[in-house]
Design an enzyme around this catalytic site. Structure first.
Site, short mmCIF file in Angstrom:
data_model
loop_
_atom_site.label_atom_id
_atom_site.label_comp_id
_atom_site.label_asym_id
_atom_site.label_seq_id
_atom_site.Cartn_x
_atom_site.Cartn_y
_atom_site.Cartn_z
N GLU A 149 38.39 30.73 33.84
CA GLU A 149 38.51 31.91 33.02
C GLU A 149 39.40 31.57 31.85
O GLU A 149 40.65 30.65 32.08
CB GLU A 149 38.96 33.16 33.63
CG GLU A 149 38.74 34.35 32.82
CD GLU A 149 39.30 35.53 33.49
OE1 GLU A 149 39.25 36.77 32.79
OE2 GLU A 149 39.99 35.26 34.35
N LYS A 186 31.96 39.79 31.43
CA LYS A 186 32.78 40.38 32.47
C LYS A 186 32.75 41.79 32.49
O LYS A 186 32.82 42.46 31.54
CB LYS A 186 34.20 39.76 32.31
CG LYS A 186 35.26 40.22 33.19
CD LYS A 186 36.57 39.55 32.97
CE LYS A 186 37.65 39.94 33.96
NZ LYS A 186 38.84 39.46 33.74
N CYS A 215 36.79 36.38 37.86
CA CYS A 215 38.06 36.97 38.26
C CYS A 215 38.01 38.41 38.91
O CYS A 215 37.85 38.39 40.23
CB CYS A 215 39.11 36.97 36.74
SG CYS A 215 40.78 36.92 37.31
#
Length: 275
Positions: free
Chosen positions: A44, A117, A159
């Protein structure tokens, strides 16, 4: 595929100098390709981590046009790999926000997927003077992504998504087999939860997980956990790099995965499904 395909995860400690970061990224992609990897996953925010979260806005690109997107396409072509491009900031519908977009390129440099995301890290860490508010900078995505690839059905997590098992379960409706996960876990949360969560997502979904993380100290004062790892469908850690910069590479055994799914058919035993 007769030979077992090899995959790689890149780890680094990104700073605010984009050009310096991209030089390092290319070196690490090259390491993966020279190690035989046909799929390379970047962490990321591989291209930029500034002193303030809001600094990311200044690097936002229009979808389909920008230096970071051009860089990813060129790297995939130059090294003949499928490239999961960590996350880069793409312009959002909301002013003064960006999308944290993970772009996937095939070995011909063609973009084959975009995942934005979904879960944003808005937390105060317990017992620590650390506060994060990604929603102040990032507009969340709404759709999961699973695509065909030479390595199996490939799904993307980023994440904080790791903490939401229903997301990977939703991907099972699209027959996901390999989960690529760019990340930048904090040192505190990573020490407590990173390995157990990565291995849990592999075990629950009888899937390979390629988790590429930030790992080290950043000029913002933030410390990330590292411990990038590649995990097999039984939860075995096949490769790992604890801290700092590097690239791990190993084969994935689709025959083993098929055997586990056939003889230990937990996915077929599901009685409750995510809606």
């Amino acid at each position: 595929m007769s030979e077992k395909p090899r995959v790689a995860a890149v780890q680094m400690a990104t700073g605010p100098n984009v050009n310096a970061n991209l030089i390092e990224v290319e070196r690490l992609i090259r390491d993966g390709a020279e190690g035989g990897a046909g799929l390379v996953v970047l962490p990321e925010n591989f291209a930029f981590m500034g002193r303030r979260e809001h600094d990311l806005i200044g690097h936002g690109e229009a979808d389909g046009d920008g230096p970071l997107q051009t860089f990813l396409s060129k790297m995939a072509t130059r090294y003949g790999v499928w490239l999961v491009g960590g996350t880069i900031p793409l312009t959002a519908a909301v002013p003064d926000r960006v999308r944290a977009a993970c772009l996937v390129y095939n070995a011909q440099g063609e973009r084959v997927a975009r995942y934005d995301k979904i879960h944003l890290f808005d937390v105060n860490l317990p017992g620590a003077d650390e506060h994060y508010e990604e929603s102040a900078t990032i507009e969340p995505g709404v759709e999961t992504v699973v695509i065909d690839s030479p390595f199996g059905r490939l799904g993307i997590l980023v994440c904080y998504d790791l903490r939401f098992p229903e997301m990977a379960r939703r991907m099972q409706d699209s027959d996901v087999e390999v989960l690529a996960m760019p990340a930048a876990f904090t040192a505190m949360t990573g020490k407590a939860h990173w390995e157990v969560l990565v291995r849990a997502r592999a075990i629950e979904n009888l899937a390979y997980v390629i988790a590429a993380a930030q790992g080290g100290y950043h000029l913002s004062g933030r410390e990330t956990h590292g411990h990038s790892m590649i995990v097999d469908p039984w939860g075995t850690v096949l490769a790992e790099i604890p801290r700092g910069t590097g690239c791990i590479c190993c084969p994935i055994d689709r025959g083993l995965q098929d055997s586990i799914r056939r003889t230990f058919p937990t996915l077929r035993h599901r009685r409750l499904k995510c809606r």
